[in-house]
Scaffold this motif. Structure first.
Motif, short mmCIF file in Angstrom:
data_model
loop_
_atom_site.label_atom_id
_atom_site.label_comp_id
_atom_site.label_asym_id
_atom_site.label_seq_id
_atom_site.Cartn_x
_atom_site.Cartn_y
_atom_site.Cartn_z
N LEU C 108 -26.08 -14.92 33.22
CA LEU C 108 -26.35 -13.81 32.31
C LEU C 108 -26.84 -14.33 30.94
CD1 LEU C 108 -26.22 -10.79 31.61
CD2 LEU C 108 -23.81 -11.08 31.02
N LYS C 109 -26.18 -15.37 30.49
CA LYS C 109 -26.55 -15.96 29.20
C LYS C 109 -28.02 -16.38 29.19
CE LYS C 109 -22.93 -18.30 27.29
NZ LYS C 109 -22.08 -19.49 27.13
N VAL C 138 -17.96 -0.71 20.83
CA VAL C 138 -19.02 -1.68 20.59
C VAL C 138 -18.35 -2.98 20.14
CG1 VAL C 138 -21.03 -2.28 19.21
CG2 VAL C 138 -20.71 0.07 19.98
N SER C 139 -18.64 -4.04 20.86
CA SER C 139 -17.91 -5.27 20.63
C SER C 139 -18.88 -6.44 20.49
CB SER C 139 -16.98 -5.48 21.83
OG SER C 139 -16.32 -6.70 21.75
N PRO C 140 -18.92 -7.05 19.31
CA PRO C 140 -19.88 -8.14 19.12
C PRO C 140 -19.47 -9.44 19.82
CG PRO C 140 -18.81 -7.51 17.04
CD PRO C 140 -18.10 -6.80 18.13
N ARG C 141 -20.45 -10.15 20.31
CA ARG C 141 -20.23 -11.48 20.88
C ARG C 141 -21.12 -12.44 20.11
NH1 ARG C 141 -17.17 -10.12 25.67
NH2 ARG C 141 -16.42 -8.21 24.74
N ASP C 142 -20.65 -13.66 19.91
CA ASP C 142 -21.52 -14.60 19.23
C ASP C 142 -22.49 -15.22 20.25
OD1 ASP C 142 -20.20 -16.59 20.59
OD2 ASP C 142 -19.06 -17.29 18.86
N ARG C 143 -23.29 -16.17 19.80
CA ARG C 143 -24.35 -16.69 20.67
C ARG C 143 -23.77 -17.40 21.89
NH1 ARG C 143 -27.58 -20.97 17.26
NH2 ARG C 143 -28.71 -21.01 19.23
N ASN C 144 -22.51 -17.84 21.78
CA ASN C 144 -21.86 -18.47 22.94
C ASN C 144 -21.08 -17.45 23.76
OD1 ASN C 144 -22.76 -21.10 22.36
ND2 ASN C 144 -21.25 -21.17 20.70
N PHE C 145 -21.32 -16.18 23.50
CA PHE C 145 -20.68 -15.07 24.22
C PHE C 145 -19.21 -14.94 23.87
CE2 PHE C 145 -23.33 -13.78 28.14
CZ PHE C 145 -24.48 -13.88 27.40
N LYS C 146 -18.78 -15.60 22.83
CA LYS C 146 -17.35 -15.60 22.55
C LYS C 146 -16.92 -14.27 21.94
CE LYS C 146 -13.91 -18.90 21.07
NZ LYS C 146 -13.05 -18.68 22.21
N TRP C 147 -15.80 -13.77 22.43
CA TRP C 147 -15.21 -12.52 21.94
C TRP C 147 -14.02 -12.90 21.09
CZ3 TRP C 147 -11.03 -9.43 24.83
CH2 TRP C 147 -10.79 -8.21 24.18
N SER C 148 -14.08 -12.67 19.79
CA SER C 148 -12.90 -13.05 19.04
C SER C 148 -12.03 -11.81 18.87
CB SER C 148 -13.28 -13.74 17.74
OG SER C 148 -13.53 -12.86 16.74
N ASP C 165 -24.22 -11.89 14.17
CA ASP C 165 -24.76 -13.16 13.71
C ASP C 165 -26.03 -13.38 14.51
OD1 ASP C 165 -23.92 -13.93 16.21
OD2 ASP C 165 -22.94 -15.76 15.54
N SER C 166 -26.91 -14.23 14.03
CA SER C 166 -28.20 -14.35 14.71
C SER C 166 -27.95 -14.89 16.12
CB SER C 166 -29.10 -15.29 13.93
OG SER C 166 -28.50 -16.55 13.84
N LYS C 167 -28.71 -14.37 17.05
CA LYS C 167 -28.65 -14.76 18.45
C LYS C 167 -27.40 -14.26 19.17
CE LYS C 167 -31.96 -18.40 18.42
NZ LYS C 167 -32.16 -19.82 18.43
N GLY C 168 -26.56 -13.55 18.49
CA GLY C 168 -25.43 -12.94 19.19
C GLY C 168 -25.90 -11.64 19.81
N HIS C 169 -25.01 -10.92 20.46
CA HIS C 169 -25.36 -9.60 20.96
C HIS C 169 -24.12 -8.73 20.93
CE1 HIS C 169 -23.54 -11.25 24.66
NE2 HIS C 169 -23.38 -9.99 25.04
N VAL C 170 -24.29 -7.43 21.19
CA VAL C 170 -23.11 -6.58 21.27
C VAL C 170 -22.93 -6.09 22.70
CG1 VAL C 170 -23.24 -5.78 18.87
CG2 VAL C 170 -24.32 -4.45 20.69
#
Lengths: 406, 94, 262
Positions: C108-109, C138-148, C165-170
């Protein structure tokens, strides 16, 4: 069935998770698997069975005996259903508390009667916030009565102290209910406890039922549609939005603010099908007789002739979660707006009293403010329209607080 | 027809190429095959090589076992899952 | 299991799906052909007057059920879906699930990077699993898909977070408030086409669908949607009891999630 959302307030260790855990068990909502898991965890940690483990789903929570974030538990009781939004009692997690409380219709405050536990300033802050978010009915469960020998006098003392504070922040006396309980022993939850015969009221779940049953919300007949944007359609670009109040029909004359344009609804859709009219809560798609001049996101549709006027200045009460400068971002119904904030007076959230602003850090304080925005928005006082009367504050990309428009 | 399916299944075990699978897939309906059940003989699947030891048993409309087929295909040197080629069959749930 | 007001749930989901499309530039949705993500697509059709305006992604490990593939082909055609199928690997990974878990995340990444999707609609529900109760709409993920999950954005009223953050997604979760039984009530009301594996054959049915390797059938005589609704009204077992991965380590889901596994 309708689910009544309840926000749980109260300090860490005062027994929120234990209370909900026992409610889930008594109502049969907790699966055997969950109960067994909680039993296993209790044993593993070398503790007596803790019903709260049914709720706490993260390893850190169980080991640290705390609730990190809002979580969800639904309980059916007689002919009503509740959804508890558990909120963390930790100071630094206040933004999560706000998130949880913002969806609730009443608050359940848990205060420990145990010596040295009692009411904390932070508990008062939570109540202040809940009230600010529009929650004006509170049930106070005075917990751990078993640890003070079910002492009626202590219960009355806590009742007196809290009652005064609640009045101070504007919660009416007849909207506050006090119930003495033991969450761990499930006393006065769904059945009256033989240990507290002096308590003449109903058990907690029945009080909660009474509160939701007595809540007859009056519907505002004035049309308000908050616009989200547009979608393409064979007949042209369609406006999409949510009916906040009132109703709309095909052929109706409307006004769009802040644009100030008037138009006629030519075609109306709800849930994908063409319809003659739409009412409160429905998501609509509509075609107007003429295109609108600017990006519709965040604009509001009223009936033609409405006396609403947009403004680039808002007067509000805010609660700040961090120290801020003069420049802030106001997030209002899907739009990010730049603004300058001026503080008129500070509000002590533990007493509700106001004082002149002083220099220093306003984090975790409330204040009356004026905000000057870079452009006009269509807002209303919170008392007229909840949706159009509230906003979120950011400084840069950091959450900084919430605001209620006066 | 069931005999035909058996022969095709044997061919598939020897050479489970995309082409072979397509041919087999096309003959399923004509072969009177209606149900399937998948077996992971090694228990837990550790990697795609283990797919070689897994199989699907196919049954006719009377739920009588007809043949066993692999559930992988060879894509060049690569091994890939191939259950898509059993599309149209129903899980026997037995 | 409490049955909620279907109309209210439907309106909220439609609002969130429209919000995702209005707010983000490049939206996609995950479609596993299970009951939840299929219901989500049915809702998207309502939100956008019949045409789903974003691609739907199937991360395929090659060993899904044959019924699932057939259902995918038929519904993609019937509903004119923009279907993206991406192959995922079957190989060892940290949690011990060679078939799914991190291997699907990797696939997916890669797709997200190639296509530049900034929002991904995922059909999780709060009642599915303890850990999912913590989720936001709505939950943001960083570029490494990490959910904090310890530092989630505030989510008030309809103000869904979008600071990225840039290159992240929600991740957008329009079905978060649905309970399992609500999904079936909605399927009934809207006659949503459904994967036949959910219905009983020979006294067994699938209650929660993964791939052929990590899902097992449960004992059930529910042969149609009405039967399932009746069955769920009295059940005391968890929905994902037939999923091998949940029986593994107690907190494995949390770890998979923080890595971006949905």
């Amino acid at each position: 069935m309708k689910i009544n959302k309840v926000t749980l307030l109260g300090h860490k260790d005062h027994g929120k998770s234990t209370l909900i855990g026992n409610m889930l068990i008594t109502s049969g909502a907790a699966s055997e698997q969950r109960i067994n898991e909680a039993k296993k965890t209790s044993r593993k940690l070398g503790r007596r069975f803790e019903p709260g483990y049914i709720l706490d789903s993260f390893e850190e929570e169980r080991q640290g005996e705390m609730t990190i974030d809002t979580t969800r538990a639904q309980v059916k009781y007689r002919d009503v259903a509740f959804e508890f939004i558990d909120v963390p009692g930790h100071e630094e997690l206040i933004k999560n508390m706000i998130s949880g409380a913002s969806y609730a219709s009443f608050a359940l405050l848990i205060v420990s009667a145990k010596a040295d536990e009692g009411i904390r300033p932070q508990t008062k802050r939570h109540i202040f916030l809940a009230k600010m978010l529009g929650i004006d009915r509170i049930i106070v469960a005075v917990n751990k009565m078993d640890t003070i020998g079910y002492d009626e006098k202590e219960f009355e003392r806590i009742k007196g102290e809290l009652g005064e504070f609640l009045g101070g922040v504007g919660i009416r006396n007849d909207n506050v209910y006090f119930v003495p309980i033991s969450a761990y022993n499930a006393e006065n939850l769904s059945a009256k406890s033989p240990n507290m015969k002096w308590y003449k009221g109903k058990p907690l779940l029945d009080v909660m039922r009474t509160v939701v049953k007595s809540n007859e919300e009056v519907e505002d007949p004035h049309l308000r549609i908050l616009l989200q944007g547009t979608i393409p359609h064979e007949t042209g670009s369609m406006l999409i939005g949510n009916v906040l109040s009132g109703s709309i029909r095909s052929g109706q004359r409307i006004m769009i603010l802040p644009e100030g344009a008037n138009a006629t609804v030519k075609d109306l859709f709800v849930k994908g099908s063409r319809t003659k009219s739409a009412s409160t809560g429905e998501n609509v798609a509509m075609l107007l007789d003429k295109p609108i001049s600017r990006e519709p996101r965040g604009s509001v549709i009223y009936s033609e002739g409405s006396r609403q006027r947009p403004s680039d200045e808002i007067k509000a009460t805010v609660f700040l979660t961090k120290e801020i400068g003069e420049k802030i971002t106001v997030r209002f119904n899907g739009s990010n707006l730049q603004g300058k904030i001026a503080i008129n007076s500070l509000i002590d959230t533990t007493t509700g009293s106001r004082e002149a602003p002083k220099s220093g850090n306003y984090a975790l304080n409330a204040a009356d403010v004026n905000i000057k925005l870079g452009k006009k928005i269509q807002a209303e006082p919170f008392t007229d329209s909840r949706e159009l009367g509230r906003f979120v504050l950011y400084e840069g990309s950091k959450f900084a607080g919430i605001g209620i428009i006066k | 027809m069931a005999e035909n399916a058996k022969t095709l299944a044997e061919a598939l075990w020897k050479n489970p190429t995309t082409k072979g699978w397509e041919a087999f897939s096309g003959s399923l309906a004509k072969g009177g095959i209606k149900y399937y059940k998948i077996f992971y003989e090694k228990g837990k699947l550790a990697n795609k090589e283990d797919l070689r030891y897994s199989y699907a048993e196919l049954y006719d409309s009377k739920e009588k076992a007809v043949c066993k087929v692999p559930i992988f295909r060879k894509d060049g040197a690569k091994i890939k899952g191939a259950t898509i080629y059993l599309s149209g069959l129903l899980n026997i749930n037995k | 299991m409490i049955q909620q007001d279907i109309n209210e749930l439907e309106e909220r989901s439609i609002f969130i799906i429209r919000e995702a499309k209005s707010k983000f530039k490049n939206v996609a949705a995950l479609w596993s052909m299970g009951k939840d993500s299929t219901t989500m697509i049915a809702l998207a059709r309502k939100a956008f007057l019949g045409k789903v305006p974003f691609p739907v992604i199937h991360i395929d490990n090659g060993i899904d059920f044959p019924e699932t593939y057939k259902f995918r082909a038929e519904l993609a055609k019937k509903w004119n879906l923009d279907l993206i199928v991406v192959e995922s690997e079957i190989k060892p990974e940290m949690s011990g699930f060679a078939c799914c878990g991190a291997n699907k995340t990797v696939a997916l990444k890669k797709l997200m990077e190639e296509r530049g999707f900034d929002a991904l609609i995922v059909s999780i529900r709060r009642d599915e699993h303890g850990i999912r109760a913590k989720e936001r709409y709505v939950s943001p993920r960083d570029r490494n898909f990490k959910w904090s999950y310890k530092d989630q954005p505030a989510e008030l009223w309809n103000d869904y977070s979008s600071s990225l953050d840039s290159k992240g997604h929600v991740r957008v979760h329009p079905l978060l408030d649905f309970n399992e039984i609500d999904i079936w009530n909605y399927i009934k009301k809207e006659k949503v086409p459904i994967n036949p594996l959910y219905f009983s054959r020979n006294g067994m049915r699938y209650r929660s669908l993964g791939c052929t390797h990590c899902t097992t059938a449960i004992k059930s005589n529910a042969r149609n949607v009405d039967d399932i609704i009746k069955e769920l009204g009295t059940t005391t077992t968890e929905e994902r009891a037939g999923r091998d991965q949940d029986k593994e380590k107690e907190y494995v889901m949390q770890k998979l999630r923080s890595l971006g596994y949905m």
